[in-house]
Structures are given as C-alpha cells and as structure tokens.
Write an enzyme that holds these catalytic residues in place. Structure first.
Site, PDB file in Angstrom:
ATOM      1  N   SER A   1       0.582  -1.338   0.108  1.00 43.98           N
ATOM      2  CA  SER A   1      -0.044   0.059   0.083  1.00 43.98           C
ATOM      3  C   SER A   1       0.815   1.319  -0.020  1.00 43.98           C
ATOM      4  O   SER A   1       0.167   2.310  -0.289  1.00 43.98           O
ATOM      5  CB  SER A   1      -0.867   0.019   1.209  1.00 43.98           C
TER       6      SER A   1
ATOM      7  N   HIS B   1       2.942   3.874   8.141  1.00 42.31           N
ATOM      8  CA  HIS B   1       2.273   3.861   9.448  1.00 42.31           C
ATOM      9  C   HIS B   1       2.619   4.902  10.693  1.00 42.31           C
ATOM     10  O   HIS B   1       3.913   4.832  10.595  1.00 42.31           O
ATOM     11  CB  HIS B   1       1.673   2.518   9.642  1.00 42.31           C
TER      12      HIS B   1
ATOM     13  N   GLU C   1       6.157  -8.606   7.616  1.00 46.30           N
ATOM     14  CA  GLU C   1       4.891  -8.187   6.932  1.00 46.30           C
ATOM     15  C   GLU C   1       4.748  -6.778   7.375  1.00 46.30           C
ATOM     16  O   GLU C   1       5.575  -6.091   7.850  1.00 46.30           O
ATOM     17  CB  GLU C   1       3.784  -8.986   7.352  1.00 46.30           C
TER      18      GLU C   1
HETATM   19  C1  FAD Z   1      -0.330  -6.348   0.461  1.00 42.21           C
HETATM   20  C2  FAD Z   1       0.557  -5.544   1.310  1.00 42.21           C
HETATM   21  C3  FAD Z   1       0.312  -4.480   1.771  1.00 42.21           C
HETATM   22  C4  FAD Z   1       1.298  -3.964   2.638  1.00 42.21           C
HETATM   23  N1  FAD Z   1       1.323  -2.704   2.901  1.00 42.21           N
HETATM   24  C5  FAD Z   1       2.279  -1.993   3.754  1.00 42.21           C
HETATM   25  C6  FAD Z   1       2.065  -0.493   4.122  1.00 42.21           C
HETATM   26  O1  FAD Z   1       1.307  -0.240   3.798  1.00 42.21           O
HETATM   27  N2  FAD Z   1       3.021  -0.062   4.994  1.00 42.21           N
HETATM   28  C7  FAD Z   1       4.190  -0.843   5.415  1.00 42.21           C
HETATM   29  O2  FAD Z   1       4.739  -0.421   6.312  1.00 42.21           O
HETATM   30  N3  FAD Z   1       4.189  -2.224   4.899  1.00 42.21           N
HETATM   31  C8  FAD Z   1       3.440  -2.718   4.179  1.00 42.21           C
HETATM   32  N4  FAD Z   1       3.513  -3.978   3.793  1.00 42.21           N
HETATM   33  C9  FAD Z   1       4.773  -4.949   4.030  1.00 42.21           C
HETATM   34  C10 FAD Z   1       5.882  -4.638   3.250  1.00 42.21           C
HETATM   35  O3  FAD Z   1       5.439  -4.473   1.899  1.00 42.21           O
HETATM   36  C11 FAD Z   1       6.795  -5.490   3.495  1.00 42.21           C
HETATM   37  O4  FAD Z   1       7.223  -5.610   4.964  1.00 42.21           O
HETATM   38  C12 FAD Z   1       8.167  -5.345   2.962  1.00 42.21           C
HETATM   39  O5  FAD Z   1       7.967  -5.071   1.566  1.00 42.21           O
HETATM   40  C13 FAD Z   1       9.141  -6.628   3.140  1.00 42.21           C
HETATM   41  O6  FAD Z   1      10.291  -6.286   2.358  1.00 42.21           O
HETATM   42  P1  FAD Z   1      11.381  -7.698   2.450  1.00 42.21           P
HETATM   43  O7  FAD Z   1      12.486  -7.047   1.678  1.00 42.21           O
HETATM   44  O8  FAD Z   1      11.544  -8.261   3.731  1.00 42.21           O
HETATM   45  O9  FAD Z   1      10.479  -8.676   1.545  1.00 42.21           O
HETATM   46  P2  FAD Z   1      10.620  -8.837  -0.049  1.00 42.21           P
HETATM   47  O10 FAD Z   1      10.341  -7.424  -0.783  1.00 42.21           O
HETATM   48  O11 FAD Z   1       9.652  -9.783  -0.404  1.00 42.21           O
HETATM   49  O12 FAD Z   1      12.056  -9.240  -0.828  1.00 42.21           O
HETATM   50  C14 FAD Z   1      12.513 -10.708  -0.462  1.00 42.21           C
HETATM   51  C15 FAD Z   1      13.490 -10.711  -1.404  1.00 42.21           C
HETATM   52  O13 FAD Z   1      14.104 -12.054  -1.225  1.00 42.21           O
HETATM   53  C16 FAD Z   1      14.411 -12.582  -2.511  1.00 42.21           C
HETATM   54  N5  FAD Z   1      14.547 -14.091  -2.233  1.00 42.21           N
HETATM   55  C17 FAD Z   1      13.661 -14.955  -1.948  1.00 42.21           C
HETATM   56  N6  FAD Z   1      14.337 -16.218  -1.806  1.00 42.21           N
HETATM   57  C18 FAD Z   1      15.721 -15.994  -2.130  1.00 42.21           C
HETATM   58  C19 FAD Z   1      16.564 -16.957  -2.506  1.00 42.21           C
HETATM   59  N7  FAD Z   1      16.588 -18.311  -2.285  1.00 42.21           N
HETATM   60  N8  FAD Z   1      17.933 -16.553  -2.940  1.00 42.21           N
HETATM   61  C20 FAD Z   1      18.086 -15.131  -2.987  1.00 42.21           C
HETATM   62  N9  FAD Z   1      16.836 -14.205  -2.981  1.00 42.21           N
HETATM   63  C21 FAD Z   1      15.448 -14.706  -2.498  1.00 42.21           C
HETATM   64  C22 FAD Z   1      13.158 -12.408  -3.385  1.00 42.21           C
HETATM   65  O14 FAD Z   1      13.220 -12.408  -4.786  1.00 42.21           O
HETATM   66  C23 FAD Z   1      12.919 -10.853  -2.887  1.00 42.21           C
HETATM   67  O15 FAD Z   1      13.439 -10.105  -3.706  1.00 42.21           O
HETATM   68  C24 FAD Z   1       2.621  -4.732   2.843  1.00 42.21           C
HETATM   69  C25 FAD Z   1       2.712  -6.058   2.343  1.00 42.21           C
HETATM   70  C26 FAD Z   1       1.746  -6.512   1.523  1.00 42.21           C
HETATM   71  C27 FAD Z   1       2.015  -7.543   0.752  1.00 42.21           C
END
Ligand code: FAD
Length: 484
Positions: free
Chosen positions: A48, A52, A340
């Site tokens: 989104s 927050h 999340e």
């Molecule tokens: C529907 C939705 C709404 C949301 N709204 C909000 C909001 O409004 N405000 C807020 O603060 N947060 C929000 N969030 C939460 C926020 O989007 C996430 O907390 C954040 O994007 C997580 O980032 P990340 O880097 O942990 O994960 P990701 O962005 O998923 O990155 C993980 C990465 O790991 C890589 N990966 C996975 N497995 C492997 C592997 N074996 N080897 C190498 N690479 C790998 C993937 O390709 C990916 O690029 C929302 C989430 C969702 C889904």
C-alpha cells in the site's frame, strides 16, 4: 572460485536494501544475493505504500518499536535519497459504537507506543475535511504523522545509494544451499556459484523460513497472505486527502482508500491465505470484496476509473511478530524475517539496527567516505516548460516522449538502464513508463527498442521481469535496420 565478503544479505527487497545501505556506513566488504534480475521483485513492489503512524501494533512488540522508530526517520531518509514522501495523515473511520470503542483502544495503544498527535475526531470534522466520505461515519482516529511513499522507488534508491557507497548486488543468485566452516558461511546458488561471508543476513521475504532452515537456524514458518488492489486513474481532484482506513480486524488493517504519491488512487488490500508463496494472481471474488468494502467508506467509488489491478504477498510468520535476531545456535546468522506490514515503515529503522549489530560483531570502522545522498532521475513530467527547454538543449532525448500517459522521455529510460534496469518492469518502476491509463499499450514496443539498443541484446531476449518472462516468442520479420 568463490567470492569472499564480510557480510552477505540474502534478498533485495526494501529490508535487504535498507540494511545494505546502512552497512555501507562501515568499512566492510558487503553484497546482496538476489534470485531475481532486479531489486523490489517481492512484497516491496506490491504493497500500500503507507508509512504507518504506529498505533496498530501491540505494545512491546518489535513491530511497535520499529514502526514508530521507522516513522520518525522516514522523511529524513527519503530526503537524502530524493524519494517522494508525503505526510498526508490518516483516518481510521468508525461506523458504530463498537467501532468507536476500537478507535479509543487504538488511541491508547498508539500513545503507549509513543505515537504523537493522535486524536479522535467528530463526524462533523471528518465530513468537513473529507467531504466525499460516507455520511454514516460517526467518528475517526486522526494520525497526522502517517504518510505515503513509493515503495519500489524507495527500494531502487536504497540500492543505488548502497552501490554508490561500495556495496555489490549479485542478481540471479538463488540461494539454495548454505554450509558453514569455522569462519565463513558458504552460500551456493542454484547455478552453482559460491559466495563466502563471515556474517549472513536473511531478508528473503516469504522464503525466509526456508533460508533459516537451510542454515540450520531457528525453525519458524512463513504463511503467504495475499492482498489484492485496484489502482484508479489520476483524477482531476482526489476523492480523499488522507489515507482512509476502516477499523482493523483479526485479518489485519483492513481495506483502505488512499492517494498515491504519483496522484492515482489506491484501493485495497483484502487478506487471504494462499497455498503458493508466488501466487500474485487476482480473483474476481477478492477484487469484489475490496470494492464493496471500500465503497462503504467512499460511496462515489466507480469501477470505470480503474486502470489496473494487482496483488502482493505478505510474509506472515507463525511468531506473530518480526523476527530480527542473531540465531541462538548458528553464530553470525541473522534472521530478519516475517517482515509483513508495517515492514515498509520499519525498513529504515530495521536497517540501522541490523547494521549496528553487525558492525559491533565485526568491530567495523566507520566509512568516512559514506555519502548519504542520491539524486533521482530528472523527470520531464515534473519540470516547468523553461526547465524542459534547458534539459532538451543539453540532451535532445529529453524531448522525445516515449510514454504519453505519464510523460516519460527517452532520456529517463536510458538513465534508468544506466542505473541498473534490464527488464521492462525495471524501466516501468523507475520511470513510470507503462503505468498510466493505457498500461503500456503505446510505449511497450518503444521501451523494448531502447532496451535492445542500450543493452545490445536482441528484442527476443527482453523480459518483463527476468527468468522466462519473455515478451516476444519468435522473430517473424525484421527490416534492413534490424527492427522487428
Ligand atoms: C499487500 C501488502 C500490503 C502492505 N502494505 C504495507 C504498508 O502500507 N506499509 C508498510 O509499512 N508495509 C506494508 N506491507 C509490508 C511490506 O511490503 C513488507 O514488509 C516489505 O516489503 C518486506 O520487504 P522484504 O525485503 O522483507 O521482502 P521482499 O520485498 O519480499 O524481498 C525479499 C527478496 O528475497 C528474494 N529471495 C527470496 N528467496 C531467495 C533466495 N533463495 N535467494 C535469493 N533471493 C531470494 C526475493 O526475490 C525478494 O526480492 C505490505 C505488504 C503487503 C504484501
């Protein structure tokens, strides 16, 4: 031959990139390992985009701590990275006495979490300030320090700044095996490349539970929870001025209506557990749920304004809180998992916290050359006519408009490629070419021409987002200049 690093970060989402950038403040050899061909290919591209305030997470949790800390520093980091952030405030609206009690609970919880400026506003105030909202709304919780940003542009900016400061990102590196000798983790990719790192940080989003198990570390489970959205065309006048939430339920923060930083309106997400961690499909049922619930708040909402739909997958952990810790058994393995919502909001604070943890462990010296600033690509759509003329004099490609809906010039696309975009989605997320009303109907072939020319690859090799997502399946015809 393997490459050797002090620290390797698995996953190039907003969390991995924030940690990577923060690590460049120290004199360390660091890299990120990402299985896709670009950053922000997971949850960080499909959420989104709300920063927050912090009244939602239960007090004492990591979610509460990093949400509030993240919110407090968000504007400054966006400022350093030249990323749009608008502190437009948010309302949680209540329709009856039960919901008004929930607002009171959120207010008290928010105050305990250290959120400033929270107030419960009357129906009169709400309708005077948000005249398009339903007349059935009885009251609302106002959080003035909530905001909106562009989550994938932020991730790209963190990546660019980390690279500027000496970090490496290895794309197409799908971690599939992790071993450990006395000093190093030995990390193997699916195509048999090897990286050695003294410290390994797991930011693999929905796959973080599998990575943790691969390393022999803590056993937890991540459940993929999908959220579906509508994006509405840019209206002449926005129907809402703030982020409008409904009261949260056990399923989460509920369906919101908000302006985006780019001037569209975003509606969603719903919440549904799905079997596959990669199931970003949309369904009629899910979208209908989003529309009906959003219409309760904004009765004028019309499907005629919808320009696209999408979904994102939340990494919901069975621990019910962020997992941010060095593993008890596997020394130097750090899980940053189950991030999340509010993960985007928390990302800057998590980055700082984890980088400090790592620098303490390695006794790392400060990088005195660290430069926190990064400049965005110059946007045709953002400049005055005079500024455009000046830019065109310097580079005539600034005057060649490739995407008519979003007014994106050829210069911007070339600049995006220079900064690391190799796919159609990579261009789209960096420049907005293809994000407007026609959704790339007009500009896709032109973007492909430019990608092919600049990357010196055949058009049949161009993908939407890497792997096998080819756009053209075969060459049927080409003119004498090689144009398909
Ligand atoms: C529907 C939705 C709404 C949301 N709204 C909000 C909001 O409004 N405000 C807020 O603060 N947060 C929000 N969030 C939460 C926020 O989007 C996430 O907390 C954040 O994007 C997580 O980032 P990340 O880097 O942990 O994960 P990701 O962005 O998923 O990155 C993980 C990465 O790991 C890589 N990966 C996975 N497995 C492997 C592997 N074996 N080897 C190498 N690479 C790998 C993937 O390709 C990916 O690029 C929302 C989430 C969702 C889904």
């Amino acid at each position: 031959m393997s490459r050797i690093y002090d620290v390797a970060v698995i996953g190039a989402g907003v969390i991995g990139m924030s940690i990577l950038r923060e690590l460049t403040r120290y004199r360390l050899k660091i890299c990120s390992l990402e299985k896709m061909e670009d950053v922000a290919e997971g949850a960080s591209k499909a959420n989104s985009g709300i920063v927050h305030a912090g009244y939602d997470p239960i007090e004492g949790t990591k979610k509460a701590r990093f949400n509030v800390e993240g919110n407090n520093i968000f504007a400054d980091v966006c400022n350093e990275l030249d990323v749009e952030y608008k502190m437009i405030g948010s309302l949680v609206v209540a329709f009856d006495d039960y919901e008004i009690n929930v607002l009171e609970e959120l207010l008290q919880r928010g105050r305990r979490n250290g959120v400033k400026g929270l107030e419960i506003k009357s129906q009169e105030w709400v309708l005077a300030n948000e005249p398009n909202l339903s007349r059935n709304i009885k009251a609302a919780l106002f959080a003035p320090y909530s905001g909106i940003t562009n989550p994938y542009k932020l991730t790209v900016a963190l990546f660019e700044n980390a690279i500027q400061n000496g970090a490496e990102v290895i794309f197409g590196f799908e971690v599939c095996r992790i071993e450990k000798d006395d000093d190093f983790f030995i990390v193997r990719s699916a195509d048999d490349r090897v990286v050695r790192a003294r410290i390994l940080i797991n930011c693999a989003g929905v796959y973080a539970d599998e990575i943790s198990r691969m390393a022999g570390a803590r056993n937890f489970k991540i459940y993929p929870r999908r959220g579906q959205y509508y994006i509405l065309d840019k209206p002449k006048k926005l129907p809402v001025n703030r982020v409008i939430f409904q009261v949260p339920t056990e399923k989460g923060k509920g369906i919101l209506v908000t302006p985006t930083v780019d001037g569209n309106v975003l509606v969603g997400p719903n919440s549904e557990y799905v079997d596959s961690k990669d199931d970003t499909s949309t369904t009629q049922e899910g979208l209908d749920e989003v529309f009906e619930k959003a219409r309760k708040v904004l009765p004028s909402l019309s499907k005629r304004d919808v320009i696209t739909i999408f979904s994102g997958i939340r990494a919901t952990p069975d621990t019910h809180d962020f997992i941010i810790e060095e593993d008890e058994d596997v020394k130097n393995f750090i899980n940053v998992a189950g991030i999340e919502s509010p993960g985007l909001t928390s990302s800057m604070a998590i980055g700082k916290y984890v980088a400090e943890l790592v620098s303490d462990k390695l006794n790392a010296k400060r990088n005195l050359d660290f430069n926190p600033y990064r400049e965005d690509i110059k946007r045709f759509s953002k400049l005055s006519n005079k500024e455009r003329e000046e830019m065109i004099k310097l580079n005539p490609r600034f005057g060649n408009i490739v995407c008519r809906c979003e007014l994106v010039s050829e210069y911007e696309i070339i600049e995006a490629i220079k900064r690391g975009a190799t796919t159609v989605d990579g261009i789209k997320r960096r420049t907005r070419a293809g994000m407007g009303r026609c959704q790339g109907g007009f500009c896709l072939p032109r973007v492909m021409d430019i990608l092919s020319r600049e990357l010196k690859i055949d058009k049949t090799q161009i993908t939407k987002f890497g792997k096998n997502s080819y756009i053209l399946t075969e060459k049927r015809w080409e003119d004498k200049n090689g144009k398909i």
